[in-house]
Design an enzyme around this catalytic site. Structure first.
Site, mmCIF file in Angstrom:
data_model
loop_
_atom_site.group_PDB
_atom_site.id
_atom_site.type_symbol
_atom_site.label_atom_id
_atom_site.label_comp_id
_atom_site.label_asym_id
_atom_site.label_seq_id
_atom_site.Cartn_x
_atom_site.Cartn_y
_atom_site.Cartn_z
ATOM 1 N N ASP A 171 1.976 7.034 0.180
ATOM 2 C CA ASP A 171 0.797 6.043 -0.139
ATOM 3 C C ASP A 171 0.943 5.940 -1.860
ATOM 4 O OD1 ASP A 171 -1.604 4.766 0.455
ATOM 5 O OD2 ASP A 171 -2.592 5.891 -1.235
ATOM 6 N N ASN A 175 -3.024 -11.293 16.612
ATOM 7 C CA ASN A 175 -2.036 -11.339 15.390
ATOM 8 C C ASN A 175 -0.924 -10.288 16.081
ATOM 9 O OD1 ASN A 175 -2.889 -8.468 15.030
ATOM 10 N ND2 ASN A 175 -3.263 -8.743 12.912
ATOM 11 N N ARG A 194 -8.338 5.173 1.641
ATOM 12 C CA ARG A 194 -7.545 4.765 0.554
ATOM 13 C C ARG A 194 -6.635 5.565 -0.219
ATOM 14 N NH1 ARG A 194 -12.723 1.131 -1.170
ATOM 15 N NH2 ARG A 194 -12.389 -0.850 0.090
ATOM 16 N N ARG A 253 -5.119 -19.489 11.344
ATOM 17 C CA ARG A 253 -3.552 -18.871 11.375
ATOM 18 C C ARG A 253 -3.224 -18.724 12.934
ATOM 19 N NH1 ARG A 253 -2.480 -13.081 9.332
ATOM 20 N NH2 ARG A 253 -3.681 -12.722 11.056
ATOM 21 N N GLU A 267 -5.759 -8.090 4.604
ATOM 22 C CA GLU A 267 -5.938 -7.486 5.939
ATOM 23 C C GLU A 267 -6.864 -6.298 5.813
ATOM 24 O OE1 GLU A 267 -4.038 -5.446 9.798
ATOM 25 O OE2 GLU A 267 -3.591 -4.950 7.951
ATOM 26 N N HIS A 320 -6.764 -0.288 2.922
ATOM 27 C CA HIS A 320 -6.558 1.181 2.519
ATOM 28 C C HIS A 320 -6.009 0.984 0.880
ATOM 29 C CE1 HIS A 320 -6.138 2.404 6.676
ATOM 30 N NE2 HIS A 320 -5.796 1.271 6.961
ATOM 31 N N ARG A 355 -0.200 -12.627 2.342
ATOM 32 C CA ARG A 355 -1.089 -11.714 3.343
ATOM 33 C C ARG A 355 -0.981 -10.150 2.891
ATOM 34 N NH1 ARG A 355 0.460 -7.635 7.115
ATOM 35 N NH2 ARG A 355 -1.361 -7.537 8.851
ATOM 36 N N ASP A 360 -0.766 -6.731 3.318
ATOM 37 C CA ASP A 360 -0.866 -5.768 4.621
ATOM 38 C C ASP A 360 -1.729 -4.387 3.856
ATOM 39 O OD1 ASP A 360 0.591 -4.500 7.058
ATOM 40 O OD2 ASP A 360 1.032 -3.050 5.628
ATOM 41 N N ASN A 391 0.921 -1.172 0.181
ATOM 42 C CA ASN A 391 -0.074 -0.014 0.035
ATOM 43 C C ASN A 391 0.725 1.168 0.082
ATOM 44 O OD1 ASN A 391 -2.472 1.727 0.535
ATOM 45 N ND2 ASN A 391 -1.227 2.292 2.555
HETATM 46 C C1 LAG Z 1 -0.479 -2.932 9.063
HETATM 47 N N1 LAG Z 1 -1.844 -3.543 8.360
HETATM 48 O O1 LAG Z 1 -2.620 -2.705 8.053
HETATM 49 C C2 LAG Z 1 0.401 -3.887 9.756
HETATM 50 O O2 LAG Z 1 -0.134 -4.987 10.255
HETATM 51 C C3 LAG Z 1 0.866 -2.940 10.799
HETATM 52 O O3 LAG Z 1 1.606 -3.376 11.628
HETATM 53 C C4 LAG Z 1 1.408 -1.913 10.364
HETATM 54 O O4 LAG Z 1 1.623 -0.578 11.195
HETATM 55 C C5 LAG Z 1 0.533 -1.020 9.302
HETATM 56 N N2 LAG Z 1 -0.248 -1.725 8.638
HETATM 57 C C6 LAG Z 1 1.478 -0.164 8.293
HETATM 58 O O5 LAG Z 1 1.963 -1.208 7.251
HETATM 59 C C7 LAG Z 1 3.243 -0.701 11.938
HETATM 60 C C8 LAG Z 1 2.843 -0.173 13.268
HETATM 61 C C9 LAG Z 1 2.727 1.483 13.160
HETATM 62 C C10 LAG Z 1 4.200 1.782 12.310
HETATM 63 C C11 LAG Z 1 4.079 1.249 10.884
HETATM 64 C C12 LAG Z 1 5.071 1.583 10.116
HETATM 65 O O6 LAG Z 1 1.721 -0.507 14.009
HETATM 66 O O7 LAG Z 1 2.903 2.136 14.392
HETATM 67 O O8 LAG Z 1 4.110 3.211 12.241
HETATM 68 O O9 LAG Z 1 3.958 -0.232 10.920
HETATM 69 O O10 LAG Z 1 6.366 1.090 10.435
HETATM 70 C C13 LAG Z 1 5.179 3.931 12.692
HETATM 71 C C14 LAG Z 1 5.380 4.836 13.846
HETATM 72 C C15 LAG Z 1 4.334 6.064 13.510
HETATM 73 C C16 LAG Z 1 4.724 6.752 12.282
HETATM 74 C C17 LAG Z 1 5.023 5.633 11.031
HETATM 75 C C18 LAG Z 1 5.744 6.523 9.907
HETATM 76 O O11 LAG Z 1 4.709 4.014 15.010
HETATM 77 O O12 LAG Z 1 4.199 6.985 14.566
HETATM 78 O O13 LAG Z 1 3.966 7.814 11.664
HETATM 79 O O14 LAG Z 1 6.036 4.670 11.568
HETATM 80 O O15 LAG Z 1 6.935 6.935 10.087
HETATM 81 CA CA CA Z 2 -3.725 3.671 -0.193
#
Ligand code: LAG
Ligand code: CA
Length: 474
Positions: free
Chosen positions: A166, A294, A157, A332, A233, A200, A194, A196, A100
């Site tokens: 994006d 998960n 999206r 899973r 997802e 979106h 899967r 991700d 995405n």
């Molecule tokens: C997912 N599914 O839709 C994943 O299962 C999930 O683990 C992913 O978020 C998300 N989508 C994007 O692929 C994870 C963390 C976020 C993290 C993101 C990117 O839950 O907390 O954000 O991966 O690494 C992090 C920081 C944010 C920041 C962002 C961009 O926590 O504060 O804004 O990075 O720099």
């Molecule tokens: Ca998108």
């Protein structure tokens, strides 16, 4: 169709979260193959950002830099070796595909595979992607370009998810680059993906990407003409305009309401009878990918809520065992590392160095910081049960107070007692005979009488679960 896994009847995927490829190859051979697992879901295998200022967190792998197969889990060479060794023992490989978006804004430098990138400039030469490959700003209706309002489909999206740049999935160039990444993996011998953050992405874009994918590799043992397996997802807990059914044409969807249902049901056995609730919009069984927790919701990310995790101990054993005994969805299992800090990467990773390998103890459990829920006695035995009863439905349902029991057609019978204390004669629906009780490792034998009844006994507080089946003795 995209919703069928090719596993010779095996019924369970395990997510080996943040495991290295060399360790997964070993685990396929020494445990997953013999235990009857269908497949391993990997952490994202492609090049990702390396985020030292946050201690090399697990989530750096959700910030792609390129589609080179070079990640914290290993190199391309190690990836290929893992796929071949797992396929050789009938355990298939499923990629966590982050397509995405690329890295967050404000991130730049070198990725895990050595490619340069600059998120603010939308510059990812390792693919290559540049600014025209990202969703045009005027297509995102939110004021700051971020997703704030989940009630607006265009916003969900077309805007940036937590600041992640994006990709413009309507572009044929972007679609082709993603399909090239998928095809590289398919040609190596991977079974599925899967997807991700699929909520979106526009379903039409996913359809176009999937339409460009190769059939599975016959040299890896897949039937000729077999299509890759996809699960998307889509966090749909009800109450938002985007719903799982929009994705049924492109594969399965992750059913997050199942996590809640299991948690509620273990708390109150009276609720175990309605685990699948179509009235709540839950995906039908042949479209649902189900799980008790998960990698996100076990640590309060990604639409958390009421979920059981390894931290719940015997309640978790009950939740996963019940889910495996049930006939709803494709299953899973989560396999974790211990954590207190919800950002922490896998054991050994906090200095940016190599991830530690799991230690396999003499009793089959894991050490070295790895939980290995998939090796917990009751859980691994129930994986065998699910294979043995595949294709049957729940029958002979019994639930009174803190005890529940049911058969799977005439092939197996499952029972669970919240406090590990149960004795009752029940109808099993099974042919007469003497059966080995699986969880006890055949220490207990069970006699099914000519009329299908049997004395069901559970006297085990830690593992209050009982299972017998026709095709799983020994
Ligand atoms: C997912 N599914 O839709 C994943 O299962 C999930 O683990 C992913 O978020 C998300 N989508 C994007 O692929 C994870 C963390 C976020 C993290 C993101 C990117 O839950 O907390 O954000 O991966 O690494 C992090 C920081 C944010 C920041 C962002 C961009 O926590 O504060 O804004 O990075 O720099
Ligand atoms: Ca998108």
């Amino acid at each position: 169709g995209y919703d069928i896994p090719y596993c010779d009847g095996r019924q369970t995927i395990v997510h080996l979260f943040e495991w290295k490829w060399t360790d997964i190859a070993d685990e396929c051979e020494r445990f997953l193959g013999p235990a009857g697992f269908c497949a391993v879901q990997l952490s994202p295998p492609n090049e990702h950002a390396v985020i030292g200022e946050d201690g090399f967190p697990w989530w750096q792998r959700y910030q792609p830099v390129s589609y080179k197969l070079d990640s914290r889990s290993g190199t391309r060479e190690q990836f290929i070796d893992m796929v071949q060794r797992c396929n050789a023992v009938q355990v298939r490989i499923i990629i966590d595909a982050v397509v995405n978006h690329m890295t967050g804004l404000g991130r730049s430098g070198q990725g895990s595979g050595g490619s340069n990138f600059n998120g603010d400039n939308l510059d990812f030469p390792g693919v290559p992607f540049s600014s025209s490959d990202f969703t045009p700003r005027d297509m995102c209706p939110s004021e700051n370009g971020q997703i704030n309002n989940y009630g607006n489909v265009e916003e969900v999206r077309n805007c940036y998810l937590v600041g992640l740049t994006d990709l413009y999935g309507a572009s044929d160039y972007v679609r082709q680059k993603v399909a090239d990444f998928f095809n590289d993996a398919i040609d190596i011998g991977v079974m599925g993906f899967r997807v991700d953050a699929a909520k979106h992405m526009w379903p039409a874009d996913l359809e176009a990407i999937e339409g460009k994918t190769h059939d599975l590799n016959t040299a890896a043992g897949f039937p000729s003409g077999a299509r890759p397996f996809f699960y998307h997802e889509v966090i749909d807990q009800g109450g938002e305009p985007i719903t799982v059914d929009e994705y049924f044409g492109v594969g399965r969807t992750t059913e997050f309401r199942f996590c809640k249902k299991i948690a509620w049901g273990i708390n109150d056995f009276g609720q175990l009878g309605s685990i699948y609730d179509p009235g709540w919009g839950m995906a039908p069984s042949d479209k649902a990918l189900v799980f008790v927790d998960n990698h996100d919701n076990q640590r309060g990310h990604g639409g958390a809520g009421d979920v059981l995790t390894y931290k719940a101990g015997r309640d978790y054993t009950m939740g996963v065992s019940f889910a495996l005994a049930h006939d709803y969805g494709f299953m899973r299992i989560m396999s974790s590392y211990y954590f207190d800090n919800t950002d922490a990467g896998p054991p050994g990773s906090s200095n940016g160095g190599n991830t530690d390998s799991p230690i396999i103890n003499g009793d089959g459990s894991c050490g070295g910081g790895w939980v290995c829920e998939h090796r917990w006695n009751a859980i691994s035995k129930m994986v065998g049960f699910r294979n043995a009863v595949a294709g049957t439905n729940i029958a002979n349902w019994y639930q009174v107070g803190d005890n529940v029991a049911f058969s799977r057609g005439d092939k197996g019978f499952f029972a669970m007692s919240k406090y590990g204390d149960f004795d009752m004669t029940l109808q099993t629906g099974m042919p007469a005979g003497s059966y080995c009780e699986l969880i006890s490792g055949c220490a207990n034998m069970v006699t099914v009488n000519g009329d299908g009844t049997a004395q069901i006994s559970i006297h085990n507080y830690e593992e209050p679960v009982f299972a017998i089946c026709v095709a799983c003795d020994g």
